[in-house]
Write an enzyme that holds these catalytic residues in place. Structure first.
Site, mmCIF file in Angstrom:
data_model
loop_
_atom_site.group_PDB
_atom_site.id
_atom_site.type_symbol
_atom_site.label_atom_id
_atom_site.label_comp_id
_atom_site.label_asym_id
_atom_site.label_seq_id
_atom_site.Cartn_x
_atom_site.Cartn_y
_atom_site.Cartn_z
ATOM 1 N N HIS A 1 0.830 -1.211 0.000
ATOM 2 C CA HIS A 1 0.000 0.000 0.000
ATOM 3 C C HIS A 1 0.869 1.267 0.000
ATOM 4 O O HIS A 1 0.756 2.118 -0.891
ATOM 5 C CB HIS A 1 -0.900 -0.027 1.242
ATOM 6 C CG HIS A 1 -1.769 1.179 1.390
ATOM 7 N ND1 HIS A 1 -3.093 1.191 1.015
ATOM 8 C CD2 HIS A 1 -1.506 2.420 1.875
ATOM 9 C CE1 HIS A 1 -3.599 2.388 1.265
ATOM 10 N NE2 HIS A 1 -2.657 3.162 1.788
ATOM 11 N N GLU A 2 1.766 1.356 0.985
ATOM 12 C CA GLU A 2 2.617 2.548 1.064
ATOM 13 C C GLU A 2 3.567 2.598 -0.135
ATOM 14 O O GLU A 2 3.919 3.679 -0.612
ATOM 15 C CB GLU A 2 3.397 2.572 2.379
ATOM 16 C CG GLU A 2 2.537 2.530 3.646
ATOM 17 C CD GLU A 2 1.496 3.641 3.747
ATOM 18 O OE1 GLU A 2 1.668 4.681 3.087
ATOM 19 O OE2 GLU A 2 0.496 3.442 4.475
ATOM 20 N N HIS B 1 1.920 4.491 -2.898
ATOM 21 C CA HIS B 1 2.094 5.948 -2.709
ATOM 22 C C HIS B 1 3.501 6.365 -3.153
ATOM 23 O O HIS B 1 3.689 7.389 -3.797
ATOM 24 C CB HIS B 1 1.956 6.311 -1.218
ATOM 25 C CG HIS B 1 0.544 6.340 -0.718
ATOM 26 N ND1 HIS B 1 -0.433 7.109 -1.288
ATOM 27 C CD2 HIS B 1 -0.050 5.698 0.331
ATOM 28 C CE1 HIS B 1 -1.585 6.952 -0.617
ATOM 29 N NE2 HIS B 1 -1.370 6.087 0.368
ATOM 30 N N GLU C 1 -4.419 8.050 -3.058
ATOM 31 C CA GLU C 1 -4.914 6.807 -2.472
ATOM 32 C C GLU C 1 -5.279 5.806 -3.560
ATOM 33 O O GLU C 1 -5.189 4.590 -3.334
ATOM 34 C CB GLU C 1 -6.116 7.124 -1.590
ATOM 35 C CG GLU C 1 -6.409 6.088 -0.554
ATOM 36 C CD GLU C 1 -5.284 5.849 0.455
ATOM 37 O OE1 GLU C 1 -4.428 6.740 0.637
ATOM 38 O OE2 GLU C 1 -5.261 4.758 1.039
#
Lengths: 503, 503
Positions: B268-269, B272, B298
């Site tokens: 997830h990170e 980003h 996001e």
């Protein structure tokens, strides 16, 4: 009176702002040296440059000059409290120095110094002086420009020395180092002639790094390092940085095949950290919240590393702990270990040198720095000059520049004039220790019990709490009753090695 | 013309300075969350406050207002390049917003927000909402003050929403979330009624953290995360921060008894991070060097975590690697593992929720935020309101505030209006993926080969490189040919769970 209060408030507010900028910049330096991604270095250097320029602009504003003039008026100055008075005096000194440097020039220099440090790290890793040389030369050129701007009294190098050890001169250092060198060379000769040479071959083993880290943390705890107000990390060149008294960071470098490098390196940086962690809260938000000089700062790292950390009582207490981490030392006695860590022997790397020859490493650098600034030695000629001095003073010659002229970070960041502080630190440390032994008769039995806190408290009460509130000269006189006297170091070393080498 | 060039240069130089201050402040935040010593937090917060105040002063100077007015003149604006034009437009928007907030008020707020985050971390650890409540209430009070200053159009909460997703309103979100909630609740009912419930008991084992770290690094490498331009650390609440395109940092949280938490958190990170690492160099020194909105940002973390990371082809490729790290999964098939990671089930912790119920976690927070700002709900009443909503929407109730209202960092830092971005991200991600599948017919076989770079390149070309140069609306239209359409998410989830639950 209201106007004076306002002026003082404005002045103190600006000082706090300068301190805060210093903290932000300090964190960025710490980050660059402990793990910042390589591709971010260029922009990070620009960010540091931008903030440093802003800080510089604040520190050199005409407004500040006016406030200082007001606060320096005799009647007004007399009414200020001690902290404000010292701030005015110290700020004036820096102001008169900085006001002469044009802001864009200073910014260029800061950006260069930051890039240069990154280049140095690469160059050291690759043994590639050539890639670093243009950066080093530029740094030297800027420093020469600054010297021209600040003006020269007796010698160009004096102008740089004063930044690290206020009031110190080439004349004075030539005298002190001359005396020290003579006595140390004599002692060295007697040591080398002794038939009782300690053995260190048993130290050439493998020491798992995870265990070294654990041990480092335990020793720091014994010293009274506050982990709620600091942390230990790793970097190529170990350093300590006090961001504020609640955030003091040190680094070390672990070598798998050398347990003593990280161990004594950690104690050394831990000594710097104790100083910074124990500055009085009333100074925390001011630019006085730092060590009073590089020499005094270094006296604390040296005191903890050498006077305490390389003493027999310290190892009588801690050796069994070390053995439990490294079972391969089970058959080695504490006496063998103690003597192995106090071998005197000419070597190439400053930070790994013994307490005696260390001072010769410093004298070499001192003489090279004098050659650069007083005689115009160029960066390109440094490797040869370095190697020649090592052969002359220590009888050994580096095989690579990584083990020679590239070994230290200082010059890459423009810190010329800094090295003498290390030997001054050794001398201050011996003199403080001499007094401490008189004040605390149980000194060595406390060390043997692992109870180091009374020494930390003694230092806090007499040295640490004052930060930059007292000058080095005031401190040494207040604490020991007299000015710096190099014979304490010679006596300390003579006693220590007379025992170990049975002189 | 010369004067216009000078104005533009001054404007761009100021913008660069703002960007650099942002980087310095960003590093301090990263440091506070990843390991800064506790006793340094108060002063560090003041340093952040000082620099933020300076940044705010620069961003609201009368001088900047004059430059903007000049550069906005029709004839002049038309001659600017695309980057400068967008900078002028974006800066004007922020300027008009910020100029209304008095600098001292803003500084107080920033100091408070920084302290409040540290308090939240302690409160979460100790399940002690009461110790955090006064900080949270103050943050809410400041935000209300800001809303009053900025002015209200339709609803007070709209004023906050616009900060994270420009142009978004309560009316629009009520419509989108209403539609989404209805369709998701239907799908959830069908899933819960299915006799084909996957098993996850085999995930309740011990997974050594060292192995989890190694795996995280390998998966990031497969995604094309550039380790020369970023790093992975640990923190209580995982986050990503782009300091500059060459220094993008992410954090994760390793749980010994849950291998999937850090794994999907890291992906997830990492999503980003890919966005921030691949912004075009021409934007690197400008304030356009960031994601265009929280929702679009996001969409990237969600795309990589869910669309790619929770897909069957991804695990067909990577499952044997996972098994080699965790031999206790030897007897579990890839199909079992895939299904276990796609279980739909109401739960308490947002960041561990499945792709479907996740949106209900967001809708709860959205409704609570509306209650705070549109209906005056107080901080002290939040735990009860929180627990009630969870019972109503998800049929479960937190036993502790740490598992309830204290679970997220956002409110402690004043980020009200942020949460809706997460569901917007899910919707954008599904819509981008739909287009990508058409453009890259080999999409899923590439994923099955572990070759994720074509997808990263596709996203770089169409989204990442633009940073804030295009608005969210421009991006979604340019990339997919139409505005945001929530049916893509519903279709994506329906297809996925129809397979897994054999609906």
């Amino acid at each position: 009176m209201k106007q004076i209060t306002e002026t003082l408030d404005s002045f103190l507010q600006l000082d706090r702002k300068l301190k805060y900028y210093e903290e932000a910049i300090g964190l960025m330096y710490w980050d660059l040296r402990t793990g910042a991604p390589k591709q971010g270095v260029d922009i990070r250097s620009e960010v540091i440059g931008e903030l440093s320029a802003e800080q510089f602009k604040l520190a050199t504003s005409a407004q500040l000059g006016e406030w200082l003039t007001t606060l320096e008026e005799q009647q007004i100055f007399a009414q200020l409290d001690e902290v404000s008075q010292t701030l005015v005096t110290e700020t004036r000194k820096a102001y008169d120095r900085n006001i002469l440097i044009p802001a864009p020039l200073y910014k260029e220099y800061v950006v260069l110094a930051s890039q240069s440090e990154a280049k140095w790290e690469e160059a050291k890793e690759n043994n590639d002086f050539a890639s670093f040389e243009p950066y080093l030369q530029k740094i030297i050129d800027y420093k020469n420009q600054f010297i021209d701007i600040w003006g020269v009294t007796t010698s160009r190098y004096d102008t740089l020395l004063d930044e690290y050890e206020p009031g110190m001169t080439v004349t004075e250092l030539d005298r002190i180092f001359g005396q020290l060198r003579g006595q140390l060379v004599d002692l060295l000769a007697r040591i080398q002639a002794s038939p009782h040479q300690p053995d260190r071959t048993f130290l050439q083993q493998s020491f798992p790094i995870a265990a070294q880290k654990q041990l480092s943390l335990q020793i720091l705890e014994q010293m009274g390092f506050n982990f709620q107000a600091g942390r230990l990390d790793e970097s190529v060149h170990p350093f300590a940085i006090g961001l504020n008294p609640g955030d003091v960071r040190i680094t070390t470098r672990y070598l798998e095949d050398d347990v003593t490098s990280a161990l004594f390196g950690t104690i050394h940086e831990g000594g710097h950290a104790l100083y910074e962690q124990n500055i009085a809260q009333r100074l925390a938000h001011t630019t006085l919240c730092t060590g009073t000089s590089m020499g005094i700062h270094e006296s604390q790292s040296r005191f903890w590393e050498n006077v305490i950390g390389r003493s027999r009582p310290f190892w009588n207490k801690n050796y069994s702990k070390l053995q439990s981490y490294f079972p391969n030392l089970q058959s080695i006695s504490v006496d063998q270990f103690y003597r192995a860590n106090n071998i005197v022997e000419p070597s190439l790397i400053r930070i790994e040198a013994d307490e005696l020859t260390y001072n010769l490493h410093i004298i070499i650098r001192y003489e090279l720095e004098k050659m650069i600034f007083n005689e115009g030695l160029q960066a390109k000629d440094l490797p040869a000059a370095w190697n020649e001095k090592y052969e002359q003073y220590l009888g050994i010659k580096p095989q690579t520049d990584s083990d020679g002229v590239l070994q230290d970070v200082h010059w890459s960041g423009g810190d010329f004039g800094y090295f003498p502080s290390y030997s001054l630190g050794n001398m201050y440390a011996a003199q403080f220790a001499h007094t401490m032994e008189q004040h605390i008769p149980a000194f060595w039995s406390l060390v043997a019990d692992g109870n180091l806190l009374p020494m930390k408290d003694w230092l806090t009460e007499r040295i640490y709490q004052y930060g930059k509130l007292k000058t080095p000269e005031q401190l040494i006189v207040d604490v020991t009753g007299k000015s710096l006297d190099p014979t304490h170091l010679v006596t300390y070393l003579t006693n220590k090695y007379s025992d170990i080498y049975q002189l």
